[in-house]
Design a protein around this motif. Structure first.
Motif, PDB file in Angstrom:
ATOM      1  N   GLY A  86      37.847 -15.374 -11.889  1.00  0.00           N
ATOM      2  CA  GLY A  86      36.586 -15.753 -11.253  1.00  0.00           C
ATOM      3  C   GLY A  86      35.550 -14.644 -11.213  1.00  0.00           C
ATOM      4  O   GLY A  86      34.492 -14.811 -10.589  1.00  0.00           O
ATOM      5  N   SER A  87      35.818 -13.523 -11.897  1.00  0.00           N
ATOM      6  CA  SER A  87      34.912 -12.369 -11.799  1.00  0.00           C
ATOM      7  C   SER A  87      33.549 -12.642 -12.440  1.00  0.00           C
ATOM      8  O   SER A  87      32.536 -12.089 -11.999  1.00  0.00           O
ATOM      9  N   VAL A  88      33.514 -13.483 -13.482  1.00  0.00           N
ATOM     10  CA  VAL A  88      32.228 -13.779 -14.118  1.00  0.00           C
ATOM     11  C   VAL A  88      31.300 -14.466 -13.123  1.00  0.00           C
ATOM     12  O   VAL A  88      30.128 -14.098 -12.970  1.00  0.00           O
ATOM     13  N   ARG A  89      31.807 -15.456 -12.413  1.00  0.00           N
ATOM     14  CA  ARG A  89      31.000 -16.147 -11.420  1.00  0.00           C
ATOM     15  C   ARG A  89      30.604 -15.202 -10.294  1.00  0.00           C
ATOM     16  O   ARG A  89      29.459 -15.226  -9.830  1.00  0.00           O
ATOM     17  N   ARG A  90      31.541 -14.354  -9.854  1.00  0.00           N
ATOM     18  CA  ARG A  90      31.204 -13.397  -8.780  1.00  0.00           C
ATOM     19  C   ARG A  90      30.131 -12.424  -9.239  1.00  0.00           C
ATOM     20  O   ARG A  90      29.231 -12.080  -8.461  1.00  0.00           O
ATOM     21  N   ALA A  91      30.215 -11.982 -10.479  1.00  0.00           N
ATOM     22  CA  ALA A  91      29.207 -11.057 -11.006  1.00  0.00           C
ATOM     23  C   ALA A  91      27.842 -11.731 -11.079  1.00  0.00           C
ATOM     24  O   ALA A  91      26.819 -11.143 -10.684  1.00  0.00           O
ATOM     25  N   LEU A  92      27.806 -12.961 -11.588  1.00  0.00           N
ATOM     26  CA  LEU A  92      26.534 -13.679 -11.714  1.00  0.00           C
ATOM     27  C   LEU A  92      25.922 -13.964 -10.346  1.00  0.00           C
ATOM     28  O   LEU A  92      24.707 -13.828 -10.153  1.00  0.00           O
ATOM     29  N   ASP A  93      26.766 -14.340  -9.386  1.00  0.00           N
ATOM     30  CA  ASP A  93      26.267 -14.584  -8.027  1.00  0.00           C
ATOM     31  C   ASP A  93      25.715 -13.298  -7.414  1.00  0.00           C
ATOM     32  O   ASP A  93      24.666 -13.309  -6.743  1.00  0.00           O
ATOM     33  N   ALA A  94      26.433 -12.187  -7.643  1.00  0.00           N
ATOM     34  CA  ALA A  94      25.981 -10.901  -7.113  1.00  0.00           C
ATOM     35  C   ALA A  94      24.651 -10.499  -7.741  1.00  0.00           C
ATOM     36  O   ALA A  94      23.741 -10.011  -7.054  1.00  0.00           O
ATOM     37  N   MET A  95      24.511 -10.714  -9.038  1.00  0.00           N
ATOM     38  CA  MET A  95      23.260 -10.403  -9.722  1.00  0.00           C
ATOM     39  C   MET A  95      22.112 -11.232  -9.172  1.00  0.00           C
ATOM     40  O   MET A  95      21.005 -10.722  -8.956  1.00  0.00           O
ATOM     41  N   GLU A  96      22.385 -12.511  -8.917  1.00  0.00           N
ATOM     42  CA  GLU A  96      21.335 -13.382  -8.381  1.00  0.00           C
ATOM     43  C   GLU A  96      20.893 -12.924  -6.999  1.00  0.00           C
ATOM     44  O   GLU A  96      19.688 -12.891  -6.696  1.00  0.00           O
ATOM     45  N   ARG A  97      21.864 -12.538  -6.158  1.00  0.00           N
ATOM     46  CA  ARG A  97      21.524 -12.058  -4.811  1.00  0.00           C
ATOM     47  C   ARG A  97      20.657 -10.809  -4.878  1.00  0.00           C
ATOM     48  O   ARG A  97      19.760 -10.608  -4.051  1.00  0.00           O
ATOM     49  N   LYS A  98      20.931  -9.950  -5.865  1.00  0.00           N
ATOM     50  CA  LYS A  98      20.207  -8.680  -5.972  1.00  0.00           C
ATOM     51  C   LYS A  98      18.960  -8.797  -6.837  1.00  0.00           C
ATOM     52  O   LYS A  98      18.164  -7.856  -6.916  1.00  0.00           O
ATOM     53  N   GLY A  99      18.762  -9.950  -7.478  1.00  0.00           N
ATOM     54  CA  GLY A  99      17.597 -10.119  -8.341  1.00  0.00           C
ATOM     55  C   GLY A  99      17.733  -9.413  -9.675  1.00  0.00           C
ATOM     56  O   GLY A  99      16.722  -9.034 -10.283  1.00  0.00           O
ATOM     57  N   LEU A 100      18.959  -9.254 -10.157  1.00  0.00           N
ATOM     58  CA  LEU A 100      19.200  -8.591 -11.434  1.00  0.00           C
ATOM     59  C   LEU A 100      19.297  -9.621 -12.553  1.00  0.00           C
ATOM     60  O   LEU A 100      19.787 -10.727 -12.358  1.00  0.00           O
ATOM     61  N   SER A 101      18.839  -9.237 -13.735  1.00  0.00           N
ATOM     62  CA  SER A 101      18.946 -10.099 -14.909  1.00  0.00           C
ATOM     63  C   SER A 101      19.399  -9.261 -16.098  1.00  0.00           C
ATOM     64  O   SER A 101      19.278  -8.027 -16.095  1.00  0.00           O
ATOM     65  N   PHE A 102      19.931  -9.931 -17.115  1.00  0.00           N
ATOM     66  CA  PHE A 102      20.403  -9.221 -18.305  1.00  0.00           C
ATOM     67  C   PHE A 102      19.215  -8.595 -19.053  1.00  0.00           C
ATOM     68  O   PHE A 102      18.118  -9.151 -19.052  1.00  0.00           O
ATOM     69  N   PRO A 103      19.452  -7.433 -19.697  1.00  0.00           N
ATOM     70  CA  PRO A 103      20.708  -6.677 -19.783  1.00  0.00           C
ATOM     71  C   PRO A 103      20.996  -5.869 -18.519  1.00  0.00           C
ATOM     72  O   PRO A 103      20.061  -5.473 -17.806  1.00  0.00           O
ATOM     73  N   VAL A 104      22.288  -5.632 -18.261  1.00  0.00           N
ATOM     74  CA  VAL A 104      22.721  -4.849 -17.116  1.00  0.00           C
ATOM     75  C   VAL A 104      23.812  -3.877 -17.558  1.00  0.00           C
ATOM     76  O   VAL A 104      24.352  -3.987 -18.659  1.00  0.00           O
ATOM     77  N   VAL A 105      24.122  -2.944 -16.668  1.00  0.00           N
ATOM     78  CA  VAL A 105      25.225  -2.009 -16.894  1.00  0.00           C
ATOM     79  C   VAL A 105      26.379  -2.419 -15.989  1.00  0.00           C
ATOM     80  O   VAL A 105      26.185  -2.634 -14.794  1.00  0.00           O
ATOM     81  N   ILE A 106      27.576  -2.528 -16.560  1.00  0.00           N
ATOM     82  CA  ILE A 106      28.789  -2.822 -15.811  1.00  0.00           C
ATOM     83  C   ILE A 106      29.661  -1.575 -15.835  1.00  0.00           C
ATOM     84  O   ILE A 106      29.869  -0.979 -16.895  1.00  0.00           O
ATOM     85  N   LYS A 107      30.174  -1.171 -14.680  1.00  0.00           N
ATOM     86  CA  LYS A 107      31.068  -0.020 -14.649  1.00  0.00           C
ATOM     87  C   LYS A 107      32.009  -0.117 -13.459  1.00  0.00           C
ATOM     88  O   LYS A 107      31.664  -0.732 -12.431  1.00  0.00           O
ATOM     89  N   PRO A 108      33.182   0.487 -13.555  1.00  0.00           N
ATOM     90  CA  PRO A 108      34.107   0.470 -12.417  1.00  0.00           C
ATOM     91  C   PRO A 108      33.579   1.318 -11.273  1.00  0.00           C
ATOM     92  O   PRO A 108      32.927   2.350 -11.497  1.00  0.00           O
ATOM     93  N   ASP A 109      33.847   0.883 -10.046  1.00  0.00           N
ATOM     94  CA  ASP A 109      33.351   1.598  -8.876  1.00  0.00           C
ATOM     95  C   ASP A 109      34.057   2.939  -8.688  1.00  0.00           C
ATOM     96  O   ASP A 109      33.487   3.866  -8.132  1.00  0.00           O
ATOM     97  N   ILE A 110      35.297   3.033  -9.105  1.00  0.00           N
ATOM     98  CA  ILE A 110      36.014   4.308  -9.120  1.00  0.00           C
ATOM     99  C   ILE A 110      36.201   4.689 -10.577  1.00  0.00           C
ATOM    100  O   ILE A 110      36.890   3.994 -11.327  1.00  0.00           O
ATOM    101  N   GLY A 111      35.555   5.765 -10.994  1.00  0.00           N
ATOM    102  CA  GLY A 111      35.620   6.145 -12.396  1.00  0.00           C
ATOM    103  C   GLY A 111      35.328   7.612 -12.591  1.00  0.00           C
ATOM    104  O   GLY A 111      35.076   8.351 -11.630  1.00  0.00           O
TER     105      GLY A 111
END
Length: 354
Positions: A86-111
């Motif tokens: 379900g991560s794709v839907r969670r990512a898209l929902d999170a982007m919508e809440r923040k007003g983000l649109s493609f292209p975006v950067v995806i990265k692990p929070d601990i890295g």
């Protein structure tokens, strides 16, 4: 850099030494300082509100979240979501809440070292990228900042100082291939005076494209993540330290509670704007584990690199000791080791960066 310069000195002596060799004197120095202060983890108190002070295992978003209104106005918009089913839907929902649109950067929070950083251009690409990460880890999706200049600014402020200072500026450049309409991507890499010395850094992430032929004058950046060990070229930019930039960065970092030591990675509209402290966005803030990355400029000598490393890490012990005297706790050696092992385990599970 001109071709003649690259031919003369494409890499520094130590630029791609194994970490087990280059960092051994630094580990020994760390142990010696830890013995002196009777606490191997005293540096973790340099940024006491961050896990291990940002040495290892810390959450990137937790550092960004601490910024007040001044800091947030300079931080590239981001939001956190969870990987797994379900991560794709969670990512898209999170982007919508923040007003983000493609292209975006995806990265692990601990890295660390840019591992797992991905440039995602579309929903279809997001659906292909997210399954490459392990389940149930926090991920960041961040606005793609298209400014052409990427830089690492090293910031230090002692607890008893009213003002911090910039001790290092590094410009990060992605190597770019230019096609001739005949040669394959692999042939172009092996023909380049610098890339031909370290092809193992570039070829594995081409995903079967190494035999493709670029059209004449077609340009292809080989790396997206601005990290030296992943193939970006680093340039010493300390000469561009200005009063205006120092004052701007100091105001931003003071808006992050009890942050005293680390590197701030930014994208800027131009070097001139950066010198004026204008038109830049922060993409990441790193703590005690970060380096003054100008040492990876090909012109830096081994002595200069170690002098910079020892000087900076000495500051973490001085700041950590000062904060401990003010009542802050260190993480403790066992907690530090636990965080390091957690980070190492996660890094091994991430995909190659773009």
């Amino acid at each position: 850099m001109s071709k003649s310069e690259a031919d003369q000195n494409p890499l520094s002596l130590f630029e791609f030494w194994p970490g087990s060799i280059f960092y051994t004197p630094i580990v020994l120095y760390w142990i010696a300082m830890g013995i002196k202060y009777r606490d191997l983890s005293i540096s973790t108190a340099a940024n006491p509100r961050i896990e291990t002070g940002g040495l290892c295992g810390e959450s990137k978003s937790s550092i960004l979240d601490m910024g007040g209104s001044t800091a947030q106005s300079y931080i590239a918009p981001y939001v956190v979501f969870r990987s797994g089913k379900g991560s794709v839907r969670r990512a898209l929902d999170a982007m919508e809440r923040k007003g983000l649109s493609f292209p975006v950067v995806i990265k692990p929070d601990i890295g660390c070292n840019g591992t797992g950083v991905k440039l995602v251009q579309s929903r279809e690409q997001l659906e292909a990228v997210l399954p490459q990460f392990p389940d149930d880890v926090d991920m960041l999706v961040q606005e793609l900042i298209t400014y052409p200049v990427e830089a690492g600014l090293f910031y230090i402020r002692h607890p008893d100082e009213t003002r911090g200072r910039i001790t290092s500026i590094t410009y990060k450049e992605a190597p770019v291939l230019t096609g001739d309409g005949v040669s394959t991507i692999e042939e172009l890499i092996l023909r380049d005076p610098r890339m031909s010395l370290v092809p193992q850094i570039y070829l594995p992430r081409l995903a079967g494209r190494e035999k493709n032929v670029l059209a004449k004058s077609e340009e292809m950046p080989l790396v997206f993540a601005g990290n030296h060990c992943k193939g970006s070229v680093f340039r010493d930019g300390r000469a561009d330290t200005t009063e205006a930039l120092t004052a701007r960065l100091d105001a931003i970092m003071k808006d992050i509670p009890d942050f005293h030591f680390g590197r701030v990675d930014v994208k800027a509209a131009s070097i001139e704007d950066l010198r004026r402290g204008e038109n830049f966005q922060i993409i990441e803030i790193n703590g005690v584990g970060s380096e003054a990355t100008h040492i990876w400029d090909r012109r830096t000598t081994l002595w200069e690199a170690y002098r910079a490393q020892f000087s900076h890490y000495r500051q973490t012990f001085l700041i950590g000791a000062a904060n401990r005297a003010r009542g802050w706790k260190t993480s403790g050696a066992f907690s530090m080791l636990h965080s390091w092992r957690k980070q190492r385990r996660l890094l091994a599970s991430y995909p190659l960066n773009d």
